[in-house]
Design an enzyme around this catalytic site. Structure first.
Site, PDB file in Angstrom:
ATOM      1  N   ARG A 169     -37.085  -5.098 -34.400  1.00 47.73           N
ATOM      2  CA  ARG A 169     -37.666  -3.946 -35.092  1.00 47.73           C
ATOM      3  C   ARG A 169     -36.882  -3.503 -36.325  1.00 47.73           C
ATOM      4  NH1 ARG A 169     -41.382  -5.468 -32.517  1.00 47.73           N
ATOM      5  NH2 ARG A 169     -42.661  -4.286 -31.061  1.00 47.73           N
ATOM      6  N   SER A 218     -45.938   3.097 -31.670  1.00 44.52           N
ATOM      7  CA  SER A 218     -44.841   3.325 -30.724  1.00 44.52           C
ATOM      8  C   SER A 218     -43.760   4.188 -31.365  1.00 44.52           C
ATOM      9  CB  SER A 218     -44.231   1.989 -30.283  1.00 44.52           C
ATOM     10  OG  SER A 218     -45.174   1.214 -29.578  1.00 44.52           O
ATOM     11  N   GLU A 300     -38.333   4.123 -33.321  1.00 40.17           N
ATOM     12  CA  GLU A 300     -39.041   3.062 -34.029  1.00 40.17           C
ATOM     13  C   GLU A 300     -39.759   3.646 -35.244  1.00 40.17           C
ATOM     14  OE1 GLU A 300     -42.486  -0.250 -33.081  1.00 40.17           O
ATOM     15  OE2 GLU A 300     -40.951   0.139 -31.584  1.00 40.17           O
TER      16      GLU A 300
END
Length: 310
Positions: A169, A218, A300
């Site tokens: 990520r 998310s 995130e």
């Protein structure tokens, strides 16, 4: 070196531009300047002349972003129509950073190329590359060939996977550099199979995620970021939604913000939330998860800008 309004451009430039309407969560204060370049030449010329002390923040479609209520100082560069093309040649797909992930997946499938994992990822290719987006066990890093970017000084550069240092990520990109396009090498498959797979993925997503609510995808990364092999992988047992639920934070609220009841890792603007509500609730969740499990959730969603003046 010049101020933004002293530079001749072909795109558009707006002062004190409210950013809330440009993000999926619909929150955030104004940017000092919002620049929408016409094309790569326009972008490079602008950055080469811009005063080096003025910060730059590249912005896509705002799908994975909280802009704080005080807004963003400096220049927000929003990539639009001049950066949304998709070209396919043999087994490679080259997409502008403003091309939506879903559209790239569909056009690749039409050509018999498998980028199906992009179909259900919200946002555009620039953010997907920047965040090494992925799902169903596939990641941008798996198909990445190269990317083009413009440096803060206005120079054009080509970036390799080694340059970007793909991680779970995240990637490494120097401050103020602006991605403009990316090229992927995709495996081949029958177009009918690829489209059927994407339809199944969409059905599963709609059954398990609050796709009709105002979210930014998310909120937190899954806790175990890297596998032992060093490959980014989110198929491990620890899931962010599970540790949030175990901490009793499913459905938790703060102002107009809520941890979604359908999926507890989706921070949601239920109506009238401020950026402070959303980020504050996220921090409450992180604290509660740490207290109950000892795990430190990592954001995130990217949070940028300044809080509102008190």
């Amino acid at each position: 070196m010049a101020r933004p309004d002293q530079i001749e451009i072909r795109g558009s430039l707006m002062a004190d531009k409210e950013l809330a309407g440009l993000t999926w969560l619909r929150v955030g204060g104004p940017a000092d300047w919002l620049f929408m370049p016409a094309d790569v030449d326009d972008l490079a010329a602008f950055l080469s002349q811009l005063d080096a002390d003025i910060p730059v923040f590249p912005m896509g479609v705002g799908s994975n972003l909280i802009v704080r209520d005080g807004g963003i100082r400096g220049v927000v560069i929003r990539m639009g129509r001049g950066f949304n093309g998709v070209e396919i040649e043999k087994d490679t797909v080259t997409a502008g950073v403003a091309a939506l992930d879903a559209q790239v997946a569909k056009k690749a499938a039409d050509a018999g190329l498998d980028l199906t994992f992009l179909r259900t990822i919200p946002g555009a290719i620039g953010g997907a590359v920047r965040m090494n987006a992925g799902c169903y066990g596939s990641y941008i890093a798996d198909v990445f060939e190269k990317a083009e970017a413009v440096t803060r000084a206005g120079e054009r550069v080509t970036l390799t996977a080694q340059d970007l240092q793909f991680q779970y990520r995240q990637t490494e990109l120097p401050e103020g550099w602006v991605l403009t396009q990316a090229t992927f090498r995709a495996p081949s498959d029958d177009p009918a199979n690829l489209h059927a797979r994407m339809e199944a993925q969409l059905k599963k997503r709609d059954e398990t995620q609050p796709t009709k609510d105002r979210t930014a995808g998310s909120t937190f990364r899954n806790p175990a970021g890297f596998s032992s092999t060093g490959r980014a992988d989110d198929s491990h047992e620890l899931k962010a939604w599970k540790v949030i639920e175990d901490a009793g934070m499913r459905g938790a609220t703060r102002g107009g913000a809520q941890m979604n009841v359908m999926h507890s890792n989706f921070l949601t603007n239920t109506g009238g939330a401020t950026a402070e509500d959303l980020e504050g609730l996220g921090e409450e969740v992180r604290k509660k998860v740490y207290e109950t499990s000892g795990l430190q959730l990592q954001w995130e969603i990217k949070r940028v800008g300044e809080p509102a003046a008190k």
